[in-house]
Design a protein around this motif. Structure first.
Motif, PDB file in Angstrom:
ATOM      1  N   LEU A   1      17.902  57.745  57.498  1.00 58.89           N
ATOM      2  CA  LEU A   1      16.732  57.582  56.639  1.00 58.89           C
ATOM      3  C   LEU A   1      15.589  58.448  57.153  1.00 58.89           C
ATOM      4  N   ASP A   2      14.975  59.209  56.259  1.00 56.19           N
ATOM      5  CA  ASP A   2      13.755  59.921  56.632  1.00 56.19           C
ATOM      6  C   ASP A   2      12.591  58.922  56.521  1.00 56.19           C
ATOM      7  N   PRO A   3      11.389  59.280  56.931  1.00 52.69           N
ATOM      8  CA  PRO A   3      10.275  58.305  56.896  1.00 52.69           C
ATOM      9  C   PRO A   3      10.050  57.679  55.518  1.00 52.69           C
ATOM     10  N   GLU A   4      10.064  58.492  54.478  1.00 53.09           N
ATOM     11  CA  GLU A   4       9.844  57.941  53.134  1.00 53.09           C
ATOM     12  C   GLU A   4      11.020  57.071  52.700  1.00 53.09           C
ATOM     13  N   GLY A   5      12.233  57.461  53.058  1.00 52.11           N
ATOM     14  CA  GLY A   5      13.408  56.652  52.744  1.00 52.11           C
ATOM     15  C   GLY A   5      13.351  55.290  53.429  1.00 52.11           C
ATOM     16  N   LEU A   6      12.906  55.251  54.673  1.00 49.77           N
ATOM     17  CA  LEU A   6      12.765  53.989  55.393  1.00 49.77           C
ATOM     18  C   LEU A   6      11.711  53.111  54.718  1.00 49.77           C
ATOM     19  N   ARG A   7      10.598  53.694  54.336  1.00 44.98           N
ATOM     20  CA  ARG A   7       9.544  52.920  53.640  1.00 44.98           C
ATOM     21  C   ARG A   7      10.066  52.317  52.339  1.00 44.98           C
ATOM     22  N   ARG A   8      10.760  53.142  51.554  1.00 49.19           N
ATOM     23  CA  ARG A   8      11.296  52.654  50.267  1.00 49.19           C
ATOM     24  C   ARG A   8      12.344  51.571  50.481  1.00 49.19           C
ATOM     25  N   TRP A   9      13.233  51.754  51.466  1.00 53.48           N
ATOM     26  CA  TRP A   9      14.280  50.773  51.771  1.00 53.48           C
ATOM     27  C   TRP A   9      13.652  49.426  52.129  1.00 53.48           C
ATOM     28  N   LYS A  10      12.675  49.462  53.008  1.00 50.87           N
ATOM     29  CA  LYS A  10      12.006  48.228  53.416  1.00 50.87           C
ATOM     30  C   LYS A  10      11.246  47.592  52.254  1.00 50.87           C
ATOM     31  N   GLN A  11      10.595  48.395  51.430  1.00 50.10           N
ATOM     32  CA  GLN A  11       9.807  47.878  50.311  1.00 50.10           C
ATOM     33  C   GLN A  11      10.696  47.163  49.298  1.00 50.10           C
ATOM     34  N   ARG A  12      11.884  47.702  49.026  1.00 51.12           N
ATOM     35  CA  ARG A  12      12.815  47.048  48.103  1.00 51.12           C
ATOM     36  C   ARG A  12      13.211  45.663  48.616  1.00 51.12           C
ATOM     37  N   ILE A  13      13.509  45.576  49.903  1.00 55.28           N
ATOM     38  CA  ILE A  13      13.900  44.288  50.494  1.00 55.28           C
ATOM     39  C   ILE A  13      12.717  43.328  50.470  1.00 55.28           C
ATOM     40  N   TYR A  14      11.557  43.823  50.865  1.00 57.50           N
ATOM     41  CA  TYR A  14      10.340  43.004  50.857  1.00 57.50           C
ATOM     42  C   TYR A  14      10.066  42.453  49.451  1.00 57.50           C
ATOM     43  N   ASP A  15      10.115  43.288  48.442  1.00 51.32           N
ATOM     44  CA  ASP A  15       9.846  42.847  47.072  1.00 51.32           C
ATOM     45  C   ASP A  15      10.812  41.747  46.656  1.00 51.32           C
ATOM     46  N   TYR A  16      12.091  41.920  46.977  1.00 46.65           N
ATOM     47  CA  TYR A  16      13.089  40.911  46.618  1.00 46.65           C
ATOM     48  C   TYR A  16      12.808  39.587  47.339  1.00 46.65           C
ATOM     49  N   GLN A  17      12.622  39.637  48.662  1.00 50.46           N
ATOM     50  CA  GLN A  17      12.448  38.407  49.438  1.00 50.46           C
ATOM     51  C   GLN A  17      11.133  37.697  49.104  1.00 50.46           C
ATOM     52  N   GLN A  18      10.079  38.441  48.872  1.00 51.33           N
ATOM     53  CA  GLN A  18       8.803  37.808  48.538  1.00 51.33           C
ATOM     54  C   GLN A  18       8.837  37.193  47.141  1.00 51.33           C
ATOM     55  N   ALA A  19       9.593  37.787  46.216  1.00 53.28           N
ATOM     56  CA  ALA A  19       9.750  37.187  44.889  1.00 53.28           C
ATOM     57  C   ALA A  19      10.430  35.818  45.016  1.00 53.28           C
ATOM     58  N   LEU A  20      11.397  35.697  45.925  1.00 61.07           N
ATOM     59  CA  LEU A  20      12.045  34.403  46.162  1.00 61.07           C
ATOM     60  C   LEU A  20      11.062  33.368  46.688  1.00 61.07           C
ATOM     61  N   ARG A  21      10.214  33.794  47.596  1.00 62.04           N
ATOM     62  CA  ARG A  21       9.251  32.866  48.199  1.00 62.04           C
ATOM     63  C   ARG A  21       8.255  32.340  47.166  1.00 62.04           C
ATOM     64  N   SER A  22       7.959  33.127  46.161  1.00 59.60           N
ATOM     65  CA  SER A  22       6.979  32.710  45.161  1.00 59.60           C
ATOM     66  C   SER A  22       7.585  31.813  44.088  1.00 59.60           C
ATOM     67  N   GLN A  23       8.911  31.717  44.033  1.00 62.05           N
ATOM     68  CA  GLN A  23       9.583  30.858  43.063  1.00 62.05           C
ATOM     69  C   GLN A  23       9.608  29.423  43.565  1.00 62.05           C
ATOM     70  N   ALA A  24       9.607  28.486  42.639  1.00 66.74           N
ATOM     71  CA  ALA A  24       9.753  27.077  42.996  1.00 66.74           C
ATOM     72  C   ALA A  24      11.184  26.834  43.453  1.00 66.74           C
ATOM     73  N   VAL A  25      11.361  25.918  44.410  1.00 63.79           N
ATOM     74  CA  VAL A  25      12.694  25.580  44.903  1.00 63.79           C
ATOM     75  C   VAL A  25      13.428  24.790  43.825  1.00 63.79           C
ATOM     76  N   PRO A  26      14.572  25.307  43.330  1.00 67.40           N
ATOM     77  CA  PRO A  26      15.316  24.586  42.292  1.00 67.40           C
ATOM     78  C   PRO A  26      15.958  23.330  42.858  1.00 67.40           C
ATOM     79  N   GLN A  27      16.021  22.296  42.064  1.00 71.35           N
ATOM     80  CA  GLN A  27      16.702  21.066  42.453  1.00 71.35           C
ATOM     81  C   GLN A  27      18.125  21.144  41.925  1.00 71.35           C
ATOM     82  N   GLN A  28      19.070  21.334  42.825  1.00 65.52           N
ATOM     83  CA  GLN A  28      20.459  21.522  42.431  1.00 65.52           C
ATOM     84  C   GLN A  28      21.212  20.212  42.578  1.00 65.52           C
TER      85      GLN A  28
END
Length: 192
Positions: free
Chosen positions: A23-50
């Protein structure tokens, strides 16, 4: 003369290494940002009652969907090399989480019926991934703050604990778990 020519020939035992990181510097930033966006979207969701079709019996007063790795107390990423601490060296197993607090990112989820220290003292692929991850951040002079966290409120049965681990991996998609390479690739894994 023939012996000298043996030393000049390339050795079949040498593994060619690339000096260029995956990964070049920009590739590393983009890779991390994609993961961050996914994981933070989960944190903002309500916990489903299964509701389960099959009762698994009481495991503890917690369920895996209630665990937010980002809310747990953190310790050094090199916890297995340090002096014993009661929160880490519990005599029971645990779920363990490796995070980069800088962005923040959840990098790895694991489980052990041993203590976390016993599990990590030997060979563990995640240690290699972490080394490569930190090394690349240092090369690009990016901030990085890798830490560990532990969850000791475990079910009594190994199969349930393994299911908890799998469910959490599939939920959070930490990039160092092999189950998640399909989403994030392996820039720090075995192919690196």
């Amino acid at each position: 003369m023939k012996q000298l020519s043996l030393f000049d020939a390339p050795s079949p035992y040498q593994v060619p290494r690339s000096a260029a990181p995956t990964l070049d510097p920009e590739g590393l930033r983009r890779w991390k940002q994609r993961i961050y966006d996914y994981q933070q979207a989960l944190r903002s969701q309500a916990v489903p009652q299964q509701q389960s079709l099959f009762e698994t019996g009481p495991t503890s007063w917690h369920q895996p969907e209630q665990i937010d790795p980002f809310e747990l107390s953190t310790h050094s990423a090199l916890f297995w090399r340090q002096a014993p601490q009661a929160t880490i060296n519990s005599q029971q197993g645990c779920l363990y989480f490796i995070l980069d607090r800088q962005l923040p990112l959840l990098l790895y989820i694991g489980e052990t019926k041993l203590t976390a220290n016993q599990r990590w003292r030997g060979t563990h692929d995640c240690k290699t991934y972490l080394f490569r991850y930190v090394e690349l951040h240092r090369r690009y002079e990016f901030p990085v703050a890798v830490v560990s966290a532990f969850w000791h409120h475990l079910p009594n049965h190994k199969k349930i604990l393994q299911r908890w681990e799998r469910d959490l991996i599939l939920k959070w998609r930490p990039p160092f778990n092999k189950e998640c390479w399909q989403w994030w690739g392996q820039p720090f894994g075995k192919k690196a």
